[in-house]
Write an enzyme that holds these catalytic residues in place. Structure first.
Site, PDB file in Angstrom:
ATOM      1  N   GLU A 288       0.830  -1.215   0.000  1.00  0.00           N
ATOM      2  CA  GLU A 288       0.000   0.000   0.000  1.00  0.00           C
ATOM      3  C   GLU A 288       0.860   1.260   0.000  1.00  0.00           C
ATOM      4  O   GLU A 288       0.430   2.309  -0.480  1.00  0.00           O
ATOM      5  CB  GLU A 288      -0.930   0.023   1.224  1.00  0.00           C
ATOM      6  CG  GLU A 288      -2.315  -0.499   0.907  1.00  0.00           C
ATOM      7  CD  GLU A 288      -3.321  -0.336   2.037  1.00  0.00           C
ATOM      8  OE1 GLU A 288      -3.063   0.365   3.026  1.00  0.00           O
ATOM      9  OE2 GLU A 288      -4.397  -0.938   1.920  1.00  0.00           O
ATOM     10  N   HIS A 309       8.208 -26.814  -1.439  1.00  0.00           N
ATOM     11  CA  HIS A 309       7.583 -27.909  -2.181  1.00  0.00           C
ATOM     12  C   HIS A 309       6.424 -27.413  -3.040  1.00  0.00           C
ATOM     13  O   HIS A 309       5.614 -28.199  -3.511  1.00  0.00           O
ATOM     14  CB  HIS A 309       7.133 -28.992  -1.191  1.00  0.00           C
ATOM     15  CG  HIS A 309       8.286 -29.572  -0.437  1.00  0.00           C
ATOM     16  ND1 HIS A 309       8.863 -30.773  -0.767  1.00  0.00           N
ATOM     17  CD2 HIS A 309       9.013 -29.067   0.594  1.00  0.00           C
ATOM     18  CE1 HIS A 309       9.890 -31.000   0.048  1.00  0.00           C
ATOM     19  NE2 HIS A 309       9.997 -29.980   0.878  1.00  0.00           N
ATOM     20  N   LYS A 423     -14.107  -0.326  -3.938  1.00  0.00           N
ATOM     21  CA  LYS A 423     -15.196   0.040  -3.020  1.00  0.00           C
ATOM     22  C   LYS A 423     -16.302   0.756  -3.786  1.00  0.00           C
ATOM     23  O   LYS A 423     -17.485   0.453  -3.623  1.00  0.00           O
ATOM     24  CB  LYS A 423     -14.680   0.997  -1.931  1.00  0.00           C
ATOM     25  CG  LYS A 423     -13.761   0.367  -0.915  1.00  0.00           C
ATOM     26  CD  LYS A 423     -13.488   1.402   0.179  1.00  0.00           C
ATOM     27  CE  LYS A 423     -12.333   0.964   1.049  1.00  0.00           C
ATOM     28  NZ  LYS A 423     -11.873   2.019   1.949  1.00  0.00           N
TER      29      LYS A 423
HETATM   30  O1  PA5 Z   1      -3.490   1.058   5.976  1.00  0.00           O
HETATM   31  C1  PA5 Z   1      -4.606   1.482   5.783  1.00  0.00           C
HETATM   32  O2  PA5 Z   1      -4.883   2.698   5.879  1.00  0.00           O
HETATM   33  C2  PA5 Z   1      -5.743   0.566   5.384  1.00  0.00           C
HETATM   34  O3  PA5 Z   1      -5.311  -0.745   5.226  1.00  0.00           O
HETATM   35  C3  PA5 Z   1      -6.807   0.555   6.460  1.00  0.00           C
HETATM   36  O4  PA5 Z   1      -6.228   0.164   7.682  1.00  0.00           O
HETATM   37  C4  PA5 Z   1      -7.958  -0.373   6.098  1.00  0.00           C
HETATM   38  O5  PA5 Z   1      -8.477  -0.045   4.850  1.00  0.00           O
HETATM   39  C5  PA5 Z   1      -9.051  -0.301   7.141  1.00  0.00           C
HETATM   40  O6  PA5 Z   1      -9.501   1.012   7.265  1.00  0.00           O
HETATM   41  P1  PA5 Z   1     -10.296   1.487   8.537  1.00  0.00           P
HETATM   42  O7  PA5 Z   1      -9.397   1.353   9.717  1.00  0.00           O
HETATM   43  O8  PA5 Z   1     -10.639   2.908   8.246  1.00  0.00           O
HETATM   44  O9  PA5 Z   1     -11.502   0.615   8.654  1.00  0.00           O
END
Ligand code: PA5
Length: 447
Positions: A288, A309, A423
């Site tokens: 990310e 394996h 989303k």
């Molecule tokens: O690193 C991040 O920002 C994302 O992975 C969020 O943690 C994830 O999308 C969950 O979001 P939220 O904590 O707003 O539910």
């Protein structure tokens, strides 16, 4: 603890020279400076840098709440997705009994929900929870993420029907934004106790906030030692401008030089299944943070020797686009030796009396030699053992390296704009209010 996490780059030498790594690492000190002076991109998301100090004042409250949940229940369900669950799971699975839920006479089980929308998964979990005395920690920074919101709606209803609304409220803890989001309103309406995720810390950098620490404390692990380990690594690296002594700078530089030679996939390797979720956390952290603007190293992971394996063949002889980062753990937490058999019909007496860790260690050395011979560059990270302290070191090491690496790539490591695309489509297809037009367009596309 005497030793620190260390990095070994000797298996890179046919691909990039040590001098090249040092040169880029030394140049990258300016990125360390940008982080420390908050002058780089994403500079409003740097709260994680000083968490090992900033979180200390909250540890008493987190421990008290953990003690309370352990006293009123035998199980806690942690509801969250991405950065709101992976850090906690990484620490808990690295340090708890491998078969924790099957252990007799023990303390407290942790289960996870809200990290998928699978009907079967949640139904199976509810079947187990029917017979459990459980609590819920629901975590969402935005307070609006669909997956954990659905899981929470269903499990809250289940718990309230099981023990009543008032008792349920005493066993539900919400970790969310200080003021905004649906989870904040829900918590206020229902009187849940809450912890705050600071505005300046993104989900994937939040493991040392209550997001990671409360579930870890509830599982029975020592959160003070975890924070102490992270602090020790902060002291070692955050202001260390001597590149050759700074593992985060070296790692960030080495992986970017490998990328420049066409190694666009990094495989995080562990030789214990205990590291499986640490690798899942690491994949999110780097995936990310770096995967944007058409850039980034693709993070993947394997559990060896299991995956030798399955994926071992590809790593040994497939496309040469890979490099490996091995987390090498010197000592296991337990002891088991291989017995001698008189007839030796399985021909294993040559191993009799040896510990499994010695066999595993030789598998690790043999694999590194084989993959090096197969032209796979390998970075090795060494830690003496798996405990809270060294997991704390690993967390800070990777977070700092990830931020530096993002700056080397010239991306903002602290945003994740690409996560919205799926989303929006899902909301449109489900006719979420406000997405009606987009829904029509998508349905046309699908015809
Ligand atoms: O690193 C991040 O920002 C994302 O992975 C969020 O943690 C994830 O999308 C969950 O979001 P939220 O904590 O707003 O539910």
């Amino acid at each position: 603890m005497k030793e620190n996490l260390s990095i070994n780059l000797k298996n890179l030498k046919s691909f990039v020279s040590y001098e090249e790594v040092i040169a880029l690492a030394q140049q990258s000190v300016r990125h360390l400076d940008s982080l420390n002076s908050a002058t780089g991109s994403g500079n409003d998301f740097l709260g994680w840098l000083s968490l090992p100090d900033d979180i200390v004042s909250q540890l008493d409250r987190i421990e008290r709440k953990a003690k309370h949940l352990r006293s009123v229940s035998d199980t806690t369900v942690v509801i969250g997705i991405g950065g709101s669950y992976l850090g906690a799971r990484a620490v808990i699975e690295a340090l708890s009994h491998t078969f924790a839920p099957m252990q007799k006479n023990k303390h407290h089980d942790i289960f996870y929900a809200g990290h998928n929308i699978c009907e079967d998964y949640l139904s199976d979990l509810i079947e187990i929870l029917d017979a459990r005395n459980y609590s819920i920690i629901v975590i969402s920074k935005s307070g609006t993420t669909t997956e954990p919101a659905i899981a929470f709606r269903i499990l809250k209803d289940h718990l309230e029907r099981k023990i009543g609304k008032a008792k349920a409220a005493d066993r539900i803890i919400a970790i969310t934004d200080e003021a905004k989001g649906a989870l904040r309103s829900l918590a206020e309406t229902n009187g849940y106790d809450t912890f705050v995720i600071p505005d300046d810390i993104g989900g994937r950098f939040s493991v040392l906030t209550p997001v990671g620490l409360l579930p870890v404390a509830v599982s029975g692990l020592d959160i003070r030692l975890l924070v102490k380990g992270a602090k020790s690594f902060e002291l070692l690296a955050r202001n260390n401008k001597k590149a050759s002594d700074n593992p985060s700078l070296l790692y960030a530089a080495a992986r970017n030089l490998l990328l420049q030679t066409g190694r666009s996939t990094e495989i995080l390797v562990g030789f214990t299944p205990r590291l499986h979720y640490l690798a899942e956390w690491w994949k999110q952290l780097f995936g990310e943070s770096e995967g944007k603007d058409g850039k980034g190293i693709f993070p993947s992971s394997v559990d060896f020797t299991t995956d030798l394996h399955s994926l071992g063949q590809y790593i040994q002889e497939g496309q040469r686009i890979l490099f490996e980062t091995v987390i090498s753990v010197k000592n296991p937490r337990k002891k088991l030796t291989i017995p001698r058999e008189t007839d030796d019909s399985d021909q294993l007496n040559y191993l009799a009396g040896k510990r499994l860790s010695e066999v595993n260690h030789n598998a690790e050395i043999g694999t590194i030699l084989a993959h090096s011979d197969g032209n796979v560059p390998i970075i090795t990270l060494n830690i003496p053992e798996l405990n809270e302290y060294y997991i704390g070191q690993i967390i800070y090491f990777f977070e700092l390296a990830c931020a530096i690496s993002g700056y080397i790539l010239d991306v903002n490591p602290f945003d994740q704009p690409g996560v919205e695309a799926y989303k929006n489509n899902m909301f449109a297809l489900l006719n979420k209010p406000g997405f009606e037009e987009a829904g029509k367009e998508l349905r046309e596309k699908l015809k």
